[in-house]
Design a protein around this motif. Structure first.
Motif, PDB file in Angstrom:
ATOM      1  N   LEU A  31       0.471  -1.916   0.370  1.00 46.62           N
ATOM      2  CA  LEU A  31      -0.152   0.055  -0.061  1.00 46.62           C
ATOM      3  C   LEU A  31       0.829   1.374  -0.045  1.00 46.62           C
ATOM      4  N   GLU A  32       2.073   1.500   0.951  1.00 45.98           N
ATOM      5  CA  GLU A  32       2.536   2.314   0.616  1.00 45.98           C
ATOM      6  C   GLU A  32       3.380   2.754  -0.564  1.00 45.98           C
ATOM      7  N   GLU A  33       3.884   1.173  -1.271  1.00 45.62           N
ATOM      8  CA  GLU A  33       4.310   1.888  -2.697  1.00 45.62           C
ATOM      9  C   GLU A  33       3.437   2.644  -3.732  1.00 45.62           C
ATOM     10  N   ALA A  34       1.922   1.345  -3.225  1.00 49.23           N
ATOM     11  CA  ALA A  34       0.878   1.646  -4.235  1.00 49.23           C
ATOM     12  C   ALA A  34       1.024   3.605  -4.215  1.00 49.23           C
ATOM     13  N   TYR A  35       0.162   3.954  -2.993  1.00 53.32           N
ATOM     14  CA  TYR A  35       0.089   4.910  -2.588  1.00 53.32           C
ATOM     15  C   TYR A  35       1.548   6.350  -3.526  1.00 53.32           C
ATOM     16  N   ALA A  36       2.665   5.732  -3.033  1.00 52.47           N
ATOM     17  CA  ALA A  36       3.522   6.755  -3.999  1.00 52.47           C
ATOM     18  C   ALA A  36       3.540   6.953  -5.133  1.00 52.47           C
ATOM     19  N   LYS A  37       3.021   6.501  -6.066  1.00 55.19           N
ATOM     20  CA  LYS A  37       2.758   6.192  -7.326  1.00 55.19           C
ATOM     21  C   LYS A  37       1.365   7.184  -6.882  1.00 55.19           C
ATOM     22  N   SER A  38       0.592   7.466  -6.450  1.00 53.09           N
ATOM     23  CA  SER A  38      -0.447   7.457  -6.882  1.00 53.09           C
ATOM     24  C   SER A  38      -1.250   8.831  -6.327  1.00 53.09           C
ATOM     25  N   HIS A  39      -0.913   8.981  -5.146  1.00 51.26           N
ATOM     26  CA  HIS A  39      -1.304  10.048  -4.098  1.00 51.26           C
ATOM     27  C   HIS A  39      -2.886   9.398  -4.006  1.00 51.26           C
ATOM     28  N   ASP A  40      -3.837   8.586  -4.331  1.00 45.78           N
ATOM     29  CA  ASP A  40      -4.822   8.517  -4.698  1.00 45.78           C
ATOM     30  C   ASP A  40      -5.186   7.075  -3.776  1.00 45.78           C
ATOM     31  N   LYS A  93      -8.081   5.101  -3.188  1.00 49.24           N
ATOM     32  CA  LYS A  93      -8.792   4.648  -3.561  1.00 49.24           C
ATOM     33  C   LYS A  93      -7.776   3.634  -4.912  1.00 49.24           C
ATOM     34  N   ALA A  94      -7.224   4.262  -5.269  1.00 51.33           N
ATOM     35  CA  ALA A  94      -6.156   3.707  -6.453  1.00 51.33           C
ATOM     36  C   ALA A  94      -5.264   2.389  -5.838  1.00 51.33           C
ATOM     37  N   ALA A  95      -4.196   3.306  -5.093  1.00 55.82           N
ATOM     38  CA  ALA A  95      -3.952   2.535  -4.463  1.00 55.82           C
ATOM     39  C   ALA A  95      -4.006   1.311  -3.949  1.00 55.82           C
ATOM     40  N   PHE A  96      -4.853   1.479  -3.033  1.00 54.00           N
ATOM     41  CA  PHE A  96      -5.971   0.317  -2.656  1.00 54.00           C
ATOM     42  C   PHE A  96      -5.684  -0.651  -4.248  1.00 54.00           C
ATOM     43  N   GLU A  97      -6.277  -0.581  -5.108  1.00 50.86           N
ATOM     44  CA  GLU A  97      -6.807  -0.990  -6.186  1.00 50.86           C
ATOM     45  C   GLU A  97      -5.383  -1.966  -6.582  1.00 50.86           C
ATOM     46  N   GLU A  98      -3.962  -0.695  -6.527  1.00 49.56           N
ATOM     47  CA  GLU A  98      -3.603  -1.123  -7.056  1.00 49.56           C
ATOM     48  C   GLU A  98      -2.671  -2.598  -6.483  1.00 49.56           C
ATOM     49  N   ALA A  99      -2.889  -1.895  -4.821  1.00 52.20           N
ATOM     50  CA  ALA A  99      -1.829  -3.141  -3.394  1.00 52.20           C
ATOM     51  C   ALA A  99      -2.747  -4.492  -4.045  1.00 52.20           C
TER      52      ALA A  99
END
Length: 218
Positions: A34-43, A45-51
């Motif tokens: 989640l941390e890595e995914a959020y760093a990419k999008s700063h969103d 919902k998108a971070a949870f989808e990516e994780a």
């Protein structure tokens, strides 16, 4: 093969930035990638989808690797055991209680990777709304290692096992892996809910799987 991955969380926003940061750090610790995914999008919902996508890809690769291993050991005429690969992973963080002084979450997870049964977990976390910090037994209790609290733990566990043990005359020592006099608070797994103090153990932590996830409510 019906494999499942599900990640979800209820994430409130408060006026206290320290509290918001603490809650987000808590989320990152409980969701892989989640941390890595959020760093990419700063969103969020998108971070949870990516994780979730990354977890699915990892699980799918592991399944395929195990399938190949099974196939390599099969003999002619053997039926491929598809039932072994209906894997599941779910992890949901629920906003359980909010008051003027604290915020409480419950992490409710389950994982199945073949075998007789899966394994679930329930982990609570309570945050002080003023300081923004996550509460611990040491920050709430005067003496969590003292004899008085040990007795409260034993009394609570005795009540729990009296409802889950099927044997007549079942005593605490018959249910626990270790000596009842040595029962301790599970590390990092306590929460406050509607004015009660909840201590949550996991399956296999202090007793056999058949006894579920022991809980003490004070």
């Amino acid at each position: 093969v019906d494999s499942i991955v599900r990640l979800s969380a209820q994430i409130p926003k408060f006026d206290n930035d320290v509290l918001n940061d603490s809650i987000w750090t808590y989320m990152e610790k409980n969701f892989s990638n989640l941390e890595e995914a959020y760093a990419k999008s700063h969103d969020v919902k998108a971070a949870f989808e990516e994780a979730g996508k990354q977890y699915w890809e990892g699980m799918s690769a592991e399944i395929e690797g195990m399938k190949e291993e099974v196939r390599s050991n099969m003999e002619e005429g053997d039926e491929f055991p598809d039932y072994m690969f209906n894997w599941e992973y779910s992890n949901d963080i629920i906003l359980e209680d909010v008051t003027d002084t604290y915020v409480t979450f419950v992490e409710d997870g389950y994982q199945y990777q073949g075998g007789a049964h899966g394994i679930g977990w329930v982990v609570g976390a309570t945050f002080d709304k003023q300081t923004g910090k996550q509460l611990t037994p040491q920050s709430i209790l005067k003496n969590p290692d003292g004899a008085r609290f040990q007795q409260l733990l034993k009394d609570g566990l005795t009540e729990y096992f009296s409802e889950t043990c099927d044997e007549d005359g079942c005593e605490l020592k018959d249910c626990l892996f270790d000596d009842p006099d040595e029962v301790t608070i599970p590390v990092g797994n306590m929460r406050i809910y509607k004015g009660t103090f909840i201590i949550q153990y996991q399956s296999y932590e202090i007793a056999a799987y058949v006894y579920g996830k022991p809980v003490v409510i004070l």
